[in-house]
Design an enzyme around this catalytic site. Structure first.
Site, PDB file in Angstrom:
ATOM      1  N   GLY A  31       2.629   2.519  -2.496  1.00 55.19           N
ATOM      2  CA  GLY A  31       2.663   3.211  -3.783  1.00 55.19           C
ATOM      3  C   GLY A  31       3.684   2.677  -4.772  1.00 55.19           C
ATOM      4  N   LYS A  32       4.144   1.444  -4.573  1.00 62.26           N
ATOM      5  CA  LYS A  32       5.146   0.862  -5.478  1.00 62.26           C
ATOM      6  C   LYS A  32       4.603   0.684  -6.890  1.00 62.26           C
ATOM      7  CE  LYS A  32       5.608  -2.752  -2.966  1.00 62.26           C
ATOM      8  NZ  LYS A  32       4.570  -2.328  -1.999  1.00 62.26           N
ATOM      9  N   SER A  33       3.429   0.084  -7.009  1.00 58.62           N
ATOM     10  CA  SER A  33       2.853  -0.153  -8.338  1.00 58.62           C
ATOM     11  C   SER A  33       2.525   1.157  -9.041  1.00 58.62           C
ATOM     12  CB  SER A  33       1.590  -1.026  -8.234  1.00 58.62           C
ATOM     13  OG  SER A  33       1.909  -2.330  -7.781  1.00 58.62           O
ATOM     14  N   TYR A  34       2.088   2.155  -8.272  1.00 61.15           N
ATOM     15  CA  TYR A  34       1.808   3.463  -8.874  1.00 61.15           C
ATOM     16  C   TYR A  34       3.096   4.071  -9.422  1.00 61.15           C
ATOM     17  CZ  TYR A  34       0.584   8.359  -9.407  1.00 61.15           C
ATOM     18  OH  TYR A  34       0.401   9.613  -9.924  1.00 61.15           O
TER      19      TYR A  34
ATOM     20  N   GLY B 165       4.441  -6.098  -1.833  1.00 64.69           N
ATOM     21  CA  GLY B 165       4.760  -5.388  -0.596  1.00 64.69           C
ATOM     22  C   GLY B 165       4.959  -6.312   0.585  1.00 64.69           C
TER      23      GLY B 165
ATOM     24  N   GLY C 172       0.788  -1.229   0.000  1.00 68.45           N
ATOM     25  CA  GLY C 172       0.000   0.000   0.000  1.00 68.45           C
ATOM     26  C   GLY C 172       0.815   1.272   0.000  1.00 68.45           C
TER      27      GLY C 172
ATOM     28  N   ASP D 121       8.505  -4.593  -9.989  1.00 71.33           N
ATOM     29  CA  ASP D 121       7.515  -4.114  -9.021  1.00 71.33           C
ATOM     30  C   ASP D 121       7.338  -5.219  -7.988  1.00 71.33           C
ATOM     31  OD1 ASP D 121       5.464  -2.951  -7.637  1.00 71.33           O
ATOM     32  OD2 ASP D 121       3.931  -3.300  -9.166  1.00 71.33           O
TER      33      ASP D 121
END
Length: 268
Positions: free
Chosen positions: A60-63, A213, A58, A210
């Site tokens: 923000g890695k994928s963003y 998490g 949650g 990516d």
């Protein structure tokens, strides 16, 4: 090191793009220029490069890596900039003396098993096998689909296809939590012909990762399969940390110590 703020202090254009309304806000292009631009420079110089997004679920890695909607992340911007740089290079050189080849692949590592995200129906039980080519000291995935691409539009279509096949699940901390590590690999080859007509190839591999998490079961409320997934994610991230630590300790030493690459599929 860099520290970014992207929680607020931005406006949204009619196209849905987030743009800063104060200098504090870091948009996707700023993050790419700081972290992804060097990856491209290294690729053109013939070096392999890897970029990881690591952190709590949650965060923000994928963003940051993939992006959402029109707010493209490091992966699509890198691919787009790669073809722009190729076009500039073509204009500066004789088109007969240099040509370029780009190959794209996308996989995920789910519960220590490799899945090809560009193949819809996979029949390989236990995931695709990972083998080592001892002669060149490199691991590779057997049967992984590698697609030649000639434009960013082709990569964008392949990425959309791969992203739709990713393994996601909802937890208390993230409604769209990645349950697997996603690896986009771009093989970039520059084929140069000298005056005698002999060709030489300068090859580089860009890995854009990516990572799923890290998470605590009591915080995410995970149970059943989701709990097992979280355990496997944490295990592989620990292995990655061990490998990075071992490589850092070996840096500058005449006699390198043991590096535990084989402890996880992620680090092979």
């Amino acid at each position: 090191d860099y520290s970014y703020w992207s929680h607020d202090q931005f406006d949204t254009t009619p196209e849905g793009v987030y743009v800063p309304n104060t200098p504090k806000y870091a948009d996707q292009n700023e993050v790419f220029n700081d972290l992804g631009r060097g990856v491209l420079r290294n690729a053109f110089e013939g070096y392999n490069a890897s970029l990881f997004a690591y952190g709590q679920t949650g965060s923000g890695k994928s963003y940051s890596m993939v992006g959402y909607g029109p707010n493209k992340g490091i992966v699509p911007i890198t691919c787009d900039e790669l073809f722009k740089m190729i076009e500039v290079s073509k204009q500066q050189q004789d088109s007969n003396s240099c040509r370029y080849q780009v190959t794209f692949s996308m996989l995920e590592i789910y519960n220590e098993q490799v899945r090809d995200l560009l193949t819809k129906n996979q029949t390989c039980k236990g995931g695709l096998p990972v083998r080592e080519n001892v002669s060149i000291g490199k691991f590779y995935v057997v049967g992984l689909k590698r697609v030649p691409v000639s434009s960013y539009a082709e990569i964008e279509a392949r990425m959309a296809e791969g992203t739709s096949n990713r393994t996601l699940a909802a937890t208390k901390m993230n409604a769209t939590s990645s349950r697997a590590h996603t690896v986009v690999t771009i093989l970039f080859e520059q084929i140069v012909k000298n005056e005698a007509g002999k060709e030489t190839t300068k090859s580089s591999e860009i890995n854009l990762v990516d990572l799923a998490g890290s998470e605590r079961a009591d915080s995410t409320g995970a149970t059943g399969d989701t709990l097992k997934e979280g355990s496997m994610i944490n295990k592989s991230l620990t292995c990655l940390g061990n490998v990075i630590s071992a490589l850092a300790e070996n840096s500058g030493k005449k006699k390198a110590g043991f590096v535990p690459y084989r402890d996880s599929v992620l680090t092979k």
